[in-house]
Design an enzyme around this catalytic site. Structure first.
Site, short mmCIF file in Angstrom:
data_model
loop_
_atom_site.label_atom_id
_atom_site.label_comp_id
_atom_site.label_asym_id
_atom_site.label_seq_id
_atom_site.Cartn_x
_atom_site.Cartn_y
_atom_site.Cartn_z
N ASP A 146 51.73 39.81 0.41
CA ASP A 146 50.61 39.74 1.33
C ASP A 146 49.40 39.12 0.64
O ASP A 146 48.46 38.68 1.30
CB ASP A 146 50.25 41.14 1.85
CG ASP A 146 49.21 41.10 2.96
OD1 ASP A 146 49.41 40.34 3.92
OD2 ASP A 146 48.21 41.82 2.86
N GLY A 169 45.79 45.17 5.66
CA GLY A 169 44.76 46.17 5.95
C GLY A 169 44.11 46.04 7.31
O GLY A 169 43.24 46.84 7.67
N HIS A 222 47.50 37.98 3.86
CA HIS A 222 46.49 38.97 3.44
C HIS A 222 45.97 39.75 4.66
O HIS A 222 44.75 39.82 4.89
CB HIS A 222 45.34 38.28 2.71
CG HIS A 222 44.56 39.22 1.82
ND1 HIS A 222 43.92 38.80 0.67
CD2 HIS A 222 44.32 40.55 1.90
CE1 HIS A 222 43.31 39.83 0.11
NE2 HIS A 222 43.54 40.90 0.84
N ILE A 281 45.29 54.49 -0.80
CA ILE A 281 46.38 53.68 -0.23
C ILE A 281 47.70 54.04 -0.88
O ILE A 281 48.71 54.28 -0.19
CB ILE A 281 46.09 52.18 -0.39
CG1 ILE A 281 44.81 51.79 0.33
CG2 ILE A 281 47.27 51.35 0.12
CD1 ILE A 281 44.28 50.42 -0.04
N GLU A 314 44.55 31.83 -2.54
CA GLU A 314 44.63 32.04 -1.10
C GLU A 314 43.70 31.09 -0.36
O GLU A 314 42.55 30.92 -0.77
CB GLU A 314 44.28 33.50 -0.76
CG GLU A 314 45.27 34.50 -1.34
CD GLU A 314 44.95 35.94 -0.96
OE1 GLU A 314 44.05 36.16 -0.11
OE2 GLU A 314 45.59 36.85 -1.51
N GLY A 341 47.92 44.42 -2.97
CA GLY A 341 46.63 44.76 -3.58
C GLY A 341 45.81 43.50 -3.78
O GLY A 341 45.05 43.08 -2.92
N ARG A 342 46.00 42.87 -4.94
CA ARG A 342 45.36 41.60 -5.23
C ARG A 342 46.36 40.68 -5.92
O ARG A 342 47.17 41.10 -6.73
CB ARG A 342 44.12 41.80 -6.13
CG ARG A 342 42.91 42.36 -5.41
CD ARG A 342 42.37 41.36 -4.38
NE ARG A 342 41.14 41.81 -3.73
CZ ARG A 342 41.11 42.45 -2.57
NH1 ARG A 342 42.24 42.75 -1.95
NH2 ARG A 342 39.96 42.80 -2.03
#
Length: 316
Positions: free
Chosen positions: A252, A279, A276, A148, A257, A227-228
């Site tokens: 994102d 992707g 999120h 990525i 979450e 990412g996270r």
């Protein structure tokens, strides 16, 4: 050999797998509630990863291989998996196209003041004084230089950006002008216009970005995390935004979450929240199952050169 799916896949993909591997027994389920009854006989499990627990691994007496149709592994019960010596592979790399497109488009939207333009449109306001910026020729740091991160850097080069990568090894890679280790990152931050985080969730990456990092960034910098959420605490990020240490944050992913409804991020003008979804792609399942198919051929032939084999001790 029983190949069990707790991941829901389309009829088209099911038919293709049964035709391509006609000698194998496929059990397709829509979720783990359905799949749990078949775990004891399954030799291969195809899952999205979040539905597995230590208890379920304990009941999977014949399980030898888990194929995870995602890249995120942070909810996998690795201790139980490791004890049973189960092979784990994932779909790492399939997100690179949609996530890189998300990164560039999000940065462009902030730079071109899309948020304000939409607001003006809603209010029927014709305002040509909105200040626009260009992204061409700027500098970008990408934390996480896997598939990525490399694709983000490749697209950034179309805008003649200078690109820097951060990885555990600092290994030099294509599309990056320079790659550094985390310890070397701080010296680069004062020159960065954009910081993009695509870090996975591991003990090494928790709270990766600190107060010190944001303090040395230029006040016009844009920070994007896709990412996270664990890579930076909400508190550190909130303080950086409130103190005008950065110009904008595109999130994102966040620590918790979904982001709580009353969290101040929702109402901050210089924060962009997306749920999120960087992707997400209509080609997701096709790309993930292509990796599974290649690995299944290798598995049937008793091979060892699996694509995206996971180091269970590290979790990625």
């Amino acid at each position: 050999m029983d190949i069990l799916f707790s991941a829901k896949v389309s009829e088209r993909h099911r038919d293709k797998l049964k035709q391509q591997f006609s000698k194998q027994s496929f059990i397709f389920c829509d979720n783990m509630v359905e799949a749990e009854h078949h775990l004891a006989s399954a030799e291969v499990l195809v899952t999205y990863g979040e539905d597995l627990t230590e208890v379920l691994i304990g009941t999977a007496e014949r399980l030898k291989w888990i194929m995870v149709l995602s890249a995120g592994m942070d909810r996998m019960p690795f201790t139980a998996i490791n004890k049973k010596g189960i092979l784990v592979t994932n779909a790492r790399g399939i997100h690179k196209v949609p996530m890189a497109e998300f990164a560039i488009s999000s940065i462009m939207q902030v730079s071109r003041q899309t948020k304000q333009l939409f607001k003006n449109e809603e209010n029927h306001k014709w305002d040509r004084s909105v200040r626009m910026q260009e992204i061409t020729g700027k500098t970008m740091l990408v934390a996480g230089t896997g598939a990525i991160g490399q694709e983000v850097a490749r697209l950034a080069k179309a805008f003649r950006m200078k690109t820097y990568g951060v990885s555990r090894s600092g290994k030099q890679l294509e599309f990056f002008d320079e790659n550094v280790t985390p310890d070397e990152m701080k010296r680069l931050l004062p020159e960065m216009d954009y910081v993009v985080s695509v870090l996975p969730s591991t003990p090494e990456t928790k709270d990766f970005f600190t107060e010190e990092h944001f303090k040395v960034l230029p006040d016009h910098a844009i920070f994007l995390n896709m990412g996270r959420g664990s890579a930076v605490s909400n508190e550190v990020l909130f303080n950086a935004i409130q103190s005008n240490e950065i110009a904008h944050a595109i999130l994102d992913v966040v620590e918790e979450e979904p982001l709580p409804l009353d969290h101040p991020f929702w109402d901050m003008e210089n924060v962009t929240i997306t749920p999120h979804l960087s992707g997400i792609s209509p080609h997701y399942q096709t790309r993930a199952l292509e990796i599974f198919e290649q690995n299944l051929h290798i598995y049937i032939q008793n091979g060892t050169n699996f694509i995206n084999k996971i180091d269970i001790t590290r979790g990625y």
